[in-house]
Design an enzyme around this catalytic site. Structure first.
Site, short mmCIF file in Angstrom:
data_model
loop_
_atom_site.label_atom_id
_atom_site.label_comp_id
_atom_site.label_asym_id
_atom_site.label_seq_id
_atom_site.Cartn_x
_atom_site.Cartn_y
_atom_site.Cartn_z
N LYS A 1 -78.51 57.98 9.66
CA LYS A 1 -79.00 58.30 10.41
C LYS A 1 -79.58 57.93 11.71
CE LYS A 1 -81.90 56.21 6.22
NZ LYS A 1 -82.70 56.91 5.56
N ARG B 1 -80.44 56.32 -5.37
CA ARG B 1 -80.07 56.88 -6.70
C ARG B 1 -79.19 56.23 -7.43
NH1 ARG B 1 -80.91 62.95 -4.08
NH2 ARG B 1 -82.53 61.72 -2.99
N1 BES Z 1 -84.10 54.78 1.52
C1 BES Z 1 -84.16 55.82 2.26
C2 BES Z 1 -85.68 56.66 1.91
C3 BES Z 1 -86.45 56.09 2.64
C4 BES Z 1 -86.76 57.46 4.22
C5 BES Z 1 -87.54 55.78 2.62
C6 BES Z 1 -87.80 57.00 4.86
C7 BES Z 1 -88.85 55.68 3.42
C8 BES Z 1 -88.17 56.09 4.57
C9 BES Z 1 -83.12 57.38 1.13
O1 BES Z 1 -82.34 56.54 0.74
C10 BES Z 1 -82.12 57.94 2.05
O2 BES Z 1 -81.77 58.03 3.05
N2 BES Z 1 -82.65 58.92 1.34
C11 BES Z 1 -83.05 60.51 1.77
C12 BES Z 1 -81.89 60.73 0.82
C13 BES Z 1 -81.54 62.45 0.95
C14 BES Z 1 -80.20 62.74 1.61
C15 BES Z 1 -80.77 63.98 0.18
C16 BES Z 1 -83.89 61.29 2.45
O3 BES Z 1 -85.16 61.23 2.07
O4 BES Z 1 -83.64 62.17 3.61
MN MN Z 2 -80.96 56.74 2.39
#
Ligand code: BES
Ligand code: MN
Ligand code: ZN
Length: 459
Positions: free
Chosen positions: A239, A313
């Site tokens: 990230k 997931r």
């Molecule tokens: N933990 C994050 C989701 C998240 C991000 C929750 C910011 C609240 C605030 C999750 O693990 C994630 O990174 N999801 C990705 C999925 C994508 C790569 C398909 C997302 O939401 O960008």
């Molecule tokens: Mn994530």
């Protein structure tokens, strides 16, 4: 714990609640000096407006506080919670009833929350005499659950790794005599949790699956599953720093599942409760799982990794597969799964998913009654094909980027036996800017609404 409530026998300064429409009559009944003071101060009973009226001796004789009208659609039932941050030290009581006395009392207590683990926090010294018809023991149990969830989320990842999440779960389990087990590190491979192992193996703090059970085995089975990502760096699909900043909260699902479990066990609901928490850290190392790796899953399907940042997931998939093996009556999973949920509905309104329309309607009513808002989104069948992979049974991250919270729910659905006995909530777990009863920081979401639903069904 109950220090924000004063005994009902204690003398207490009255708080008069006024709305724009009731203010004229209330004003007319004030003593002339008080009325003049309120007028000079410009008090107009605007929602959240606060005024302390002095008595002839200079002490506070009465508090005036403004509320929305009872029928205002945008009315915040937690509005009286603001009083916790406004009142001076002392004991106070409502002179007239708040719109929802129970939620007003709860909000007052929840607004008094401070995260004091790393520095001494100034406590709020105002105490509320609870309204007569409010069950303070019930409210106190709700407050304890919210405090548990907030404390776990607010604790930074250096002090809240997979082991500490397991320790927190063990404490909750032990308090109610639940049977507790935990599968750690390489044992996850031999016990057939390949996805939990793959996501967690890069971190120096080993992954684990927490599993505890409580209650009469002949009662209906309710299984709670919580995403316990101690910190989500994104993995090799790292990230950017702005997105990584808050990722200590990525165990918000686990925190809320523990809060909910505590409520269920304390209320002795007639259920056989099982709690499953896959607890991992999504870290970067030479052993990290990679984009386009193809992983085995407990359920048997092969999963292609479209993105290592869609880790939640993956770990929930193995936990949900396990959850369904003993055919529970209801499986509920909570997790901070997608940024898309926040983009669609904002931080205060988590989307939920279920194949059971009656359950959905019931949950929406419970969410409103508890001021623990939730909003149903569809398990839209036509989007399911976006999970297809050219090389594996499915992919964890559709490349088109559409409807991210829905496609995550559809991914999880593939690992659930019966979507009619399944509820999934994509929570945010955080209050970005303080609101009445909700200080900035970690937040308990969905647990109070779901507890109400379970109490109605199994109380
Ligand atoms: N933990 C994050 C989701 C998240 C991000 C929750 C910011 C609240 C605030 C999750 O693990 C994630 O990174 N999801 C990705 C999925 C994508 C790569 C398909 C997302 O939401 O960008
Ligand atoms: Mn994530
Ligand atoms: Zn995550």
């Amino acid at each position: 714990m109950t220090s924000f409530f004063a005994p009902r026998t204690e003398p207490a300064t009255p708080i008069t609640l006024a709305t724009k429409s009731s203010w004229e009559a209330i004003r007319g009944k004030l003593a002339p000096a008080g009325r003049a003071f309120a007028e000079a101060s410009g008090f107009a009973a605007k929602p959240g407006q606060y005024l302390a009226l002095p008595g002839t001796d200079g002490a506070i004789a009465e508090i005036l506080f403004g509320l929305e009208e009872a029928d205002d659609a945008g009315r915040d039932p937690f509005r009286p919670g603001l009083l916790a941050g406004l009142l001076p030290a002392g004991s106070f009581r409502f002179a007239n009833a708040p719109h929802d006395p129970r939620l007003a009392t709860l909000a007052f207590a929840l607004a008094s929350y401070r995260f004091g683990r790393y520095r001494k926090a100034e406590p709020s010294l105002a105490r509320l005499v609870p309204p007569d018809d409010v069950d303070t023991e019930e409210v106190t149990r709700l407050v304890e659950a919210v405090v548990l969830a907030r404390d776990l989320i607010n604790t930074p990842a250096n002090d809240m790794g997979p082991a500490e999440i397991a320790e927190a779960a063990h404490q909750v389990a032990a308090r109610f005599g639940a049977q507790f087990t935990c599968t750690v590190g390489d044992d996850l491979k031999t016990s057939n949790f390949p996805l939990i192992h793959a996501v967690g193996r890069a971190a120096s703090r080993p992954p684990r699956l927490i599993d505890f059970s409580h209650g009469d085995p002949t009662h209906p089975k309710v299984t709670l599953v919580g995403k316990g990502v101690a910190f989500d760096s994104g993995g090799l699909d790292l990230k950017p720093s702005s997105s990584m900043l808050l990722m200590k909260k990525d165990m918000g699902g686990a925190a809320n599942v523990l809060a909910l479990a505590q409520l269920v066990m304390a209320a002795r609901l007639k259920v056989r409760l099982r709690v499953l928490i896959p607890a991992v850290e999504n870290a970067v190392s030479g052993d990290a799982f990679r984009p386009l790796d193809i992983l085995a899953s407990r359920k048997g399907m092969s999963v292609e990794v479209g993105n290592t940042d869609a880790e939640g997931r993956l770990i929930l998939a193995d936990a949900l597969a396990l959850a369904c093996e003993d055919k529970p009556d209801l499986v509920i999973d909570l997790g901070t799964l997608t940024g898309a949920a926040r983009t669609a509905l904002g931080p205060d309104l988590p989307p939920f998913y279920t194949g059971d329309d009656a359950l959905a309607a019931e949950l929406s009513r419970c969410a409103e009654a508890e001021n623990d808002p939730l909003w149903r989104l569809p398990l839209w069948p036509a989007y399911d094909k976006w999970l297809d992979s050219k090389t594996a049974d499915l992919n964890n991250a559709p490349s088109n980027g559409f409807a991210g919270s829905i496609t995550c729910a559809l991914f999880l659905q593939r690992f659930v036996t019966d979507p009619k006995r399944w509820l999934h909530v994509d929570i945010y777990g955080w209050t970005p800017t303080a609101k009445p009863g909700r200080p900035e920081g970690g937040e308990c979401q969905a647990a109070r609404a779901i507890f109400r639903l379970l109490s109605q069904r199994y109380g």
